[in-house]
Design a protein around this motif. Structure first.
Motif, short mmCIF file in Angstrom:
data_model
loop_
_atom_site.label_atom_id
_atom_site.label_comp_id
_atom_site.label_asym_id
_atom_site.label_seq_id
_atom_site.Cartn_x
_atom_site.Cartn_y
_atom_site.Cartn_z
N PHE A 110 5.66 0.53 1.59
CA PHE A 110 5.85 0.75 0.08
C PHE A 110 4.95 2.10 -1.13
CE2 PHE A 110 4.31 -1.54 -4.46
CZ PHE A 110 5.70 -0.95 -4.59
N GLY A 111 4.17 2.33 -0.43
CA GLY A 111 3.18 3.48 -1.04
C GLY A 111 4.07 4.29 -1.07
N LEU A 112 4.17 4.67 0.38
CA LEU A 112 4.62 5.88 0.49
C LEU A 112 6.41 6.19 0.11
CD1 LEU A 112 3.86 6.63 4.57
CD2 LEU A 112 3.16 7.70 2.43
N SER A 113 7.44 4.88 0.08
CA SER A 113 8.38 5.53 -0.21
C SER A 113 8.35 5.86 -2.02
CB SER A 113 9.43 3.64 -0.16
OG SER A 113 9.50 3.32 1.08
N LEU A 114 7.39 5.00 -2.40
CA LEU A 114 6.82 5.55 -3.98
C LEU A 114 6.77 6.55 -4.23
CD1 LEU A 114 5.33 2.47 -4.96
CD2 LEU A 114 7.06 2.98 -6.43
N ILE A 115 5.86 7.16 -3.55
CA ILE A 115 5.11 9.03 -2.94
C ILE A 115 6.72 9.99 -2.64
CG2 ILE A 115 4.03 10.17 -1.76
CD1 ILE A 115 2.12 8.22 -0.97
N GLU A 116 7.74 9.16 -1.81
CA GLU A 116 8.69 10.06 -1.24
C GLU A 116 9.70 9.94 -2.49
OE1 GLU A 116 11.83 10.20 2.21
OE2 GLU A 116 11.67 8.56 1.26
N GLN A 117 9.64 8.97 -3.17
CA GLN A 117 10.30 8.58 -4.67
C GLN A 117 10.05 9.13 -5.82
OE1 GLN A 117 11.10 4.81 -5.92
NE2 GLN A 117 11.74 5.69 -8.27
N HIS A 118 9.26 10.66 -6.21
CA HIS A 118 8.23 11.26 -6.84
C HIS A 118 7.61 12.35 -5.83
CE1 HIS A 118 8.90 8.15 -9.42
NE2 HIS A 118 8.18 6.83 -8.77
N ILE A 119 8.05 12.83 -5.03
CA ILE A 119 7.38 13.78 -4.27
C ILE A 119 7.50 15.41 -5.00
CG2 ILE A 119 9.56 14.86 -3.12
CD1 ILE A 119 6.56 13.63 -1.45
N GLY A 120 8.58 15.01 -5.69
CA GLY A 120 8.62 16.06 -6.68
C GLY A 120 7.10 16.89 -7.51
N TRP A 121 6.59 15.40 -8.18
CA TRP A 121 5.69 15.40 -9.22
C TRP A 121 4.64 15.82 -8.32
CZ3 TRP A 121 1.67 13.29 -8.79
CH2 TRP A 121 0.89 13.44 -11.38
N HIS A 122 4.74 15.26 -6.91
CA HIS A 122 3.25 15.37 -6.79
C HIS A 122 3.00 17.08 -6.12
CE1 HIS A 122 1.77 11.28 -6.45
NE2 HIS A 122 3.20 10.80 -6.15
N LEU A 123 3.98 17.37 -5.73
CA LEU A 123 4.30 19.04 -5.38
C LEU A 123 3.73 19.99 -6.66
CD1 LEU A 123 7.43 18.54 -2.64
CD2 LEU A 123 4.62 19.14 -2.37
N MET A 124 4.48 19.19 -8.35
CA MET A 124 4.68 20.29 -9.21
C MET A 124 3.25 20.56 -9.47
SD MET A 124 7.56 20.01 -11.76
CE MET A 124 7.03 18.35 -11.61
N TYR A 125 2.45 18.62 -9.35
CA TYR A 125 1.39 19.16 -9.78
C TYR A 125 -0.42 19.29 -8.95
CZ TYR A 125 2.96 17.52 -14.80
OH TYR A 125 2.93 17.30 -15.86
N GLY A 126 0.38 19.87 -7.53
CA GLY A 126 -0.17 20.04 -6.67
C GLY A 126 -1.67 19.07 -6.19
#
Length: 693
Positions: A591-607
């Motif tokens: 569940f947690g990794l699916s949420l991160i994958e769903q918003h992976i662009g955000w996590h990359l943009m903000y480092g």
């Protein structure tokens, strides 16, 4: 009882879980009430007729189901002890949610009758009104409606147009619909069954509009005819829930006694004097609405029950259905053996488990507030915020999950007999009931901003400057992509590039929380000029950032749901129940990794994740999907549904019987001398002979 592992295929990593332990985790601390509700829902007499789609047949069956619930004493559990109840607020809601398994129409109609109509009388009325009406309502003897929504105003309750003007000469309220858009609409029970309604209207006395209040208003005679001055229209066919008799109600200056005002938060004396213990009109309004939060709480849980039902059907079908030849020419491959099919269903299974865990935490909040254990303003606001956010995401999730399950079952999923199409139609309006989901998330976002401002209000000027300076510097680094890899969250918790580190609960929780923190801080900064702007400019600024507000609220609710399943995992005695703990951890991580994958662009943009770490997320999810597929049947069996709840032939033997018959046919045929030769085999043999020459 331990799961049967005798049929576990070679190479499987299926965990030998104890079904009773897993079912206890799935049902939560109110399991006894869920089992009672589930047993009730299995009664064939409660189902809607499959052979008669007419509104009257569907409504009659639904009414019988709702009335039977009352006669068996389920709603009375939440009554005050003075009226013979148990004040078992959360336990009643937990059991009530399971009635969706009988039919969503029955669950919604019962919710209107006992949760909304009865709940409004209980939470907004006085002791005399309880004695006069409440027992009859909760026993199903007095059918009623909850008349809040109007054609012109749904979510904006404060702007309702219906008026209730007090006349001191007769000590009556004159209830009136001044224009068409003020007609009450989509009112459950109104078209057919309601004999009375709790009507929300603008209370006017002595020339002052005191805002929205509720009154008990009779609608029909005992024979079912509308009373003089009351016009009732039938909403007719809808996109789902055919058993619920929604209708419209208009009032032409009808009169009700002063004693019919539900006056817990506002009283009108015989001479028309208005009094309230809550001086602020705004606070009074929101306090009144807060007492009606049970509807959102129950929709959150009922939507999750619907998602569980869909997954139960789809997983069982995927284990029975075989498609395309595998390594064994005589044995086709089951759908759930395919990695992509696992990707379709396993994240949905993890999300549903997390939603269920989060719902149990919400029921805990609900119980503490309504039992009086923690009835502070802060506790009520937290409950209202969580109920709004959880209901929004759970109802959207249910629709997405049911649709994915429908598609995963192919054409069989499109057959009405297998429940999935009808379930999607019935759950569709759950995204609108008790508040449009987007509006509810806006409420959550505003609360987040309020909390953020409160945290900063007592910080001195230097502290604020340092905080804002840190935020600006941090955002500059992350936005330019120049943030040091050593400063990212990913590097704090993942010194090695492997799936185990990516699955760290500490990492997942930090990433989800950090996303919320940054989004709220950035939004607060963007909206800061509104404090000194004109009302028009402030409204325009807020409107420009409305999408960011809603996305921040969504991120916050996702974080809360992950924290709930994480808390459930941590509460398991891992020494006594290692397999069950490991399975819940896999559900949590997926569940947690699916949420991160769903918003992976955000996590990359903000480092927050460097590219190398981000590339590990997908493979880790794939691995978890494969592991969970081995225990998928254990998970859906933990939901506790039987054939009487599923009522889907493809999930209870029809598909397995077809597959067994086909295999028996081919095996018997190949054992005979008359079985036709396979041209492909002849061709391959011929080609092999040519290569040898």
């Amino acid at each position: 009882m331990n799961a049967d592992t005798s049929k576990t295929p070679a190479g499987s990593e299926r965990l030998p879980v104890d079904h009773d332990v897993l079912a206890g985790l799935a049902d939560g601390p109110r399991r006894d009430f869920r089992l009672r509700g589930r047993a009730f829902a299995g009664d064939p007499a409660l189902r809607q007729p499959a052979d008669d789609p007419s509104l009257e047949a569907q409504r009659s069956a639904t009414t019988r189901a709702a009335l039977k619930l009352g006669k068996q004493g389920f709603p009375a559990q939440s009554l005050p002890r003075a009226l013979g109840g148990q004040e078992a607020f959360a336990a009643y809601v937990a059991g009530f949610e399971e009635t969706l398994l009988a039919s969503p129409s029955a669950q919604i109609k019962a919710g209107v009758q006992y949760g909304l109509f009865g709940g409004a009388i209980q939470h907004l009325g006085n002791a005399a009104q309880h004695e006069r009406w409440l027992r009859a309502v909760m026993a199903g003897e007095l059918m009623g409606s909850f008349a809040m929504t109007e054609i012109g105003h749904g979510s904006d309750v404060a702007a309702l147009g219906t008026t209730a003007t007090y006349d001191p000469a007769t000590q009556e309220f004159e209830v009136h619909t001044p224009f068409r858009a003020a007609t009450k609409d989509y009112i459950g029970n109104a078209a057919r069954d309601a004999r009375a309604a709790v009507v929300f209207a603008r209370l006017i006395t002595r020339g002052v509009d005191h805002g929205i209040h509720a009154l008990f208003v009779p609608l029909r005679t005992e024979e079912g005819q509308p009373l003089p001055g009351i016009t009732i229209e039938d909403d007719g066919y809808k996109g789902g829930l055919p058993g619920v008799d929604n209708g419209r109600i208009a009032f032409d200056r009808i009169r009700v006694p002063r004693a019919n005002l539900l006056d817990r938060y506002g009283q009108v004396a015989a001479d028309g004097t208005y009094t309230s213990d809550i001086e602020s009109p705004g606070r009074r309004f929101f306090t009144m609405l807060g007492t009606l939060v049970q509807g959102r709480v129950s929709l959150d849980g009922a939507a999750t029950v619907g998602a569980k039902l869909a997954l139960d059907i789809a997983v069982r079908y995927a284990l029975a259905r075989r498609q395309f030849a595998g390594a064994d020419a005589d044995e086709e491959t089951t759908l759930l053996d395919y990695a992509q099919h696992q990707r379709r269903l396993m994240p949905a299974l993890a999300r549903t488990w997390a939603n269920a865990a989060a719902h149990e935490s919400l029921l805990g909040d609900f119980e503490r507030v309504f039992s009086g254990a923690d009835d502070t303003d802060e506790a009520r606001q937290t409950l209202e915020t969580r109920a709004a956010g959880f209901k929004a995401l759970s109802t959207w999730d249910a629709l997405d999950i049911v649709q994915e399950c429908r598609e995963a079952c192919g054409g069989q999923g499109f057959l009405a007999e297998n429940r999935l199409v009808g379930l999607h139609q019935d759950l569709d309006v759950y995204a609108t009931f008790e508040g449009d989901n987007t509006v509810l998330l806006q409420l959550v976002g505003k609360r987040l901003l309020g909390d953020y401002a409160a945290e900063l209000k007592d910080v001195d000027f230097g502290g604020v400057a340092r905080y804002i300076g840190t935020q600006a510097a941090e955002h500059s680094l992350y936005r330019t992509g120049l943030a040091s890899a050593g400063r990212t969250i990913g590097d704090i918790f993942t010194p090695a590039l492997n799936a185990r580190r990516i699955r760290s609960g500490k990492l997942i929780g930090a990433l989800l929380a950090e996303r919320v923190r940054v989004m709220v801080a950035q939004l607060a900064g963007d909206l800061r000029p509104a404090a000194k702007a004109s009302p028009e400019a402030a409204a325009e600024l807020f409107n420009r950032h409305q999408h960011e507000l809603i996305e921040a609220a969504r991120a916050y609710v996702e974080m809360l749901k992950w924290e709930a399943i994480d808390a459930q995992y941590k509460q398991i005695d891992r020494a006594a129940h290692p397999a069950e703990a490991k399975l819940v951890k896999r559900l949590r991580d997926l569940f947690g990794l699916s949420l991160i994958e769903q918003h992976i662009g955000w996590h990359l943009m903000y480092g927050r994740l460097p590219m190398a770490r981000a590339r590990q997320v997908g493979p880790a999810i794939d691995r978890l999907c494969g592991l969970l597929a081995d225990n998928a049947l254990d998970v859906v069996e933990a939901f506790g549904f039987g054939p009487e709840h599923r009522r889907a032939p493809i999930a209870d033997g029809a598909e397995a019987a077809r597959q067994d018959e086909a295999r028996a046919h081919y095996r018997a045929g190949r054992a005979t001398s008359t079985w036709p030769a396979d041209e492909k085999a002849i061709y391959k043999s011929k080609m092999a002979a040519r290569r040898r020459r």
